[in-house]
Write an enzyme that holds these catalytic residues in place. Structure first.
Site, PDB file in Angstrom:
ATOM      1  CG  ASN A   1      31.664 -18.092 -38.152  1.00  0.00           C
ATOM      2  OD1 ASN A   1      31.240 -19.040 -38.794  1.00  0.00           O
ATOM      3  ND2 ASN A   1      32.256 -18.354 -36.927  1.00  0.00           N
ATOM      4  CD1 TRP A   2      27.783 -15.452 -42.698  1.00  0.00           C
ATOM      5  CD2 TRP A   2      27.171 -16.662 -44.718  1.00  0.00           C
ATOM      6  NE1 TRP A   2      27.586 -14.758 -43.749  1.00  0.00           N
ATOM      7  CE2 TRP A   2      27.151 -15.257 -44.962  1.00  0.00           C
ATOM      8  CE3 TRP A   2      26.588 -17.551 -45.639  1.00  0.00           C
ATOM      9  CZ2 TRP A   2      26.903 -14.600 -46.158  1.00  0.00           C
ATOM     10  CZ3 TRP A   2      26.467 -16.974 -47.045  1.00  0.00           C
ATOM     11  CH2 TRP A   2      26.663 -15.644 -46.956  1.00  0.00           C
ATOM     12  CE  LYS A   3      29.543 -18.525 -34.851  1.00  0.00           C
ATOM     13  NZ  LYS A   3      29.331 -18.533 -33.428  1.00  0.00           N
TER      14      LYS A   3
ATOM     15  N   GLY B   1      26.053 -14.311 -35.122  1.00  0.00           N
ATOM     16  CA  GLY B   1      24.783 -13.841 -35.343  1.00  0.00           C
ATOM     17  C   GLY B   1      24.513 -12.852 -36.124  1.00  0.00           C
TER      18      GLY B   1
ATOM     19  CD  GLU C   1      35.181 -15.060 -32.755  1.00  0.00           C
ATOM     20  OE1 GLU C   1      34.699 -14.429 -33.127  1.00  0.00           O
ATOM     21  OE2 GLU C   1      35.419 -16.728 -32.808  1.00  0.00           O
TER      22      GLU C   1
ATOM     23  CG  HIS D   1      35.010 -20.406 -33.943  1.00  0.00           C
ATOM     24  ND1 HIS D   1      34.102 -20.834 -33.170  1.00  0.00           N
ATOM     25  CD2 HIS D   1      34.371 -19.278 -34.363  1.00  0.00           C
ATOM     26  CE1 HIS D   1      33.245 -19.873 -32.764  1.00  0.00           C
ATOM     27  NE2 HIS D   1      33.477 -18.879 -33.599  1.00  0.00           N
TER      28      HIS D   1
HETATM   29  P1  PGA Z   1      28.263 -14.175 -32.238  1.00  0.00           P
HETATM   30  O1  PGA Z   1      29.572 -15.221 -32.728  1.00  0.00           O
HETATM   31  O2  PGA Z   1      28.830 -12.904 -33.173  1.00  0.00           O
HETATM   32  O3  PGA Z   1      27.201 -14.604 -32.577  1.00  0.00           O
HETATM   33  O4  PGA Z   1      28.727 -14.050 -31.007  1.00  0.00           O
HETATM   34  C1  PGA Z   1      30.859 -14.647 -33.097  1.00  0.00           C
HETATM   35  C2  PGA Z   1      31.731 -15.941 -33.431  1.00  0.00           C
HETATM   36  O5  PGA Z   1      31.676 -16.941 -33.062  1.00  0.00           O
HETATM   37  O6  PGA Z   1      32.519 -15.763 -34.300  1.00  0.00           O
END
Ligand code: PGA
Length: 252
Positions: free
Chosen positions: A9-11, A235, A167, A95
């Site tokens: 997930n590149w956000k 991340g 999550e 999410h």
């Molecule tokens: P993270 O994020 O690996 O940076 O904790 C996970 C996500 O939000 O899907």
């Protein structure tokens, strides 16, 4: 046997040039892998570039969200049909950042799950409790509500297309991963709940991902758990090296 799935997930990260470079590195290293499903979820502006870069490889592309109507006067939104048209095969829905920052409700998230399925895309439905909910003993009630509401109107024959991502909110971007035992407890509960909703066979086929500070150093341990079928990585999916290491976790 469930095929593992690792999704990045590149956000809200990366320019077009950076996204193309990362997608190319991933394609070169992982593009022919067949024992695992690999998904990347870039921002909407990057989708076309990433889809084009990973074409003819084992890497699939996801949208990070969608709006639950096929088309119309919905300024600033993207439909499941548009994601499909762009070459996406998956969509991340619910999410915790969208639940918290955009106030998305379980009912709204459910409409999006249904919209993705109607368009032939696979929803990655995210659920997760906050630290306060966990510590006050409400965790399983909250997770069950997110799951049952999120999957309303989904037919048993469609349910196998849905990927659930557990999550825990307190583990996202914090460096604190749930222990593999904490994650497994929830994953087993999710599978049991899926069984009650859609039947045992369907629940056995459904993939349940763990997300929250997944990195090369903890993926092996997480993947030893019987009900953890993969990971949703934030991340650590932004650097090719880390994501490649995660996808290459030690197979049993
Ligand atoms: P993270 O994020 O690996 O940076 O904790 C996970 C996500 O939000 O899907």
């Amino acid at each position: 046997m469930r095929k593992p799935l690792i999704a990045g997930n590149w956000k809200m990260h990366k320019t077009l040039a950076e996204a193309a470079a990362l997608a190319k590195e991933l394609k070169d290293s992982l593009g022919t892998m067949t024992d695992i499903d690999i998904v990347v979820a870039p921002s909407f502006t990057l989708l076309n570039t990433v889809v084009t870069t990973v074409r003819d490889s084992a890497i699939a592309v996801a949208g990070q969200n969608c709006y639950p109507r096929p088309s119309g006067a919905f300024t600033g939104e993207i439909s499941a049909e548009q994601l499909k048209d762009c070459g996406c095969a998956y969509g991340i829905i619910g999410h915790s950042e969208r639940r918290q920052l955009c106030g998305e409700s379980n009912a709204f998230i459910n409409q999006k799950v249904v919209a993705l399925l109607s368009s032939g895309l696979r929803p990655i439905l995210c659920i997760g409790e906050t630290l306060e909910e966990r510590e006050s003993g409400q965790m399983l009630t909250i997770l069950k509500e997110q799951l049952v509401s999120g999957l309303r109107q989904v037919l048993p024959q469609q349910a196998g297309e849905v990927v659930v991502a557990y999550e825990p909110v307190w583990a996202i971007g914090t460096g604190k991963t749930a222990s593999s035992a904490q994650a497994e407890e929830v994953h087993a509960f999710v599978r049991d709940t899926l069984g009650k909703l859609f039947g045992h066979d369907c629940a056995q086929k459904s993939r349940i991902l763990y997300g929250g500070s997944v990195k090369p150093a903890n993926i092996d341990e997480l993947m030893t758990q019987p009900n953890i079928d993969g990971a949703l990585v934030g991340g650590a999916s932004l650097q090719a090296d880390d994501f490649i290491k995660i996808v290459s976790f030690t197979r049993p």
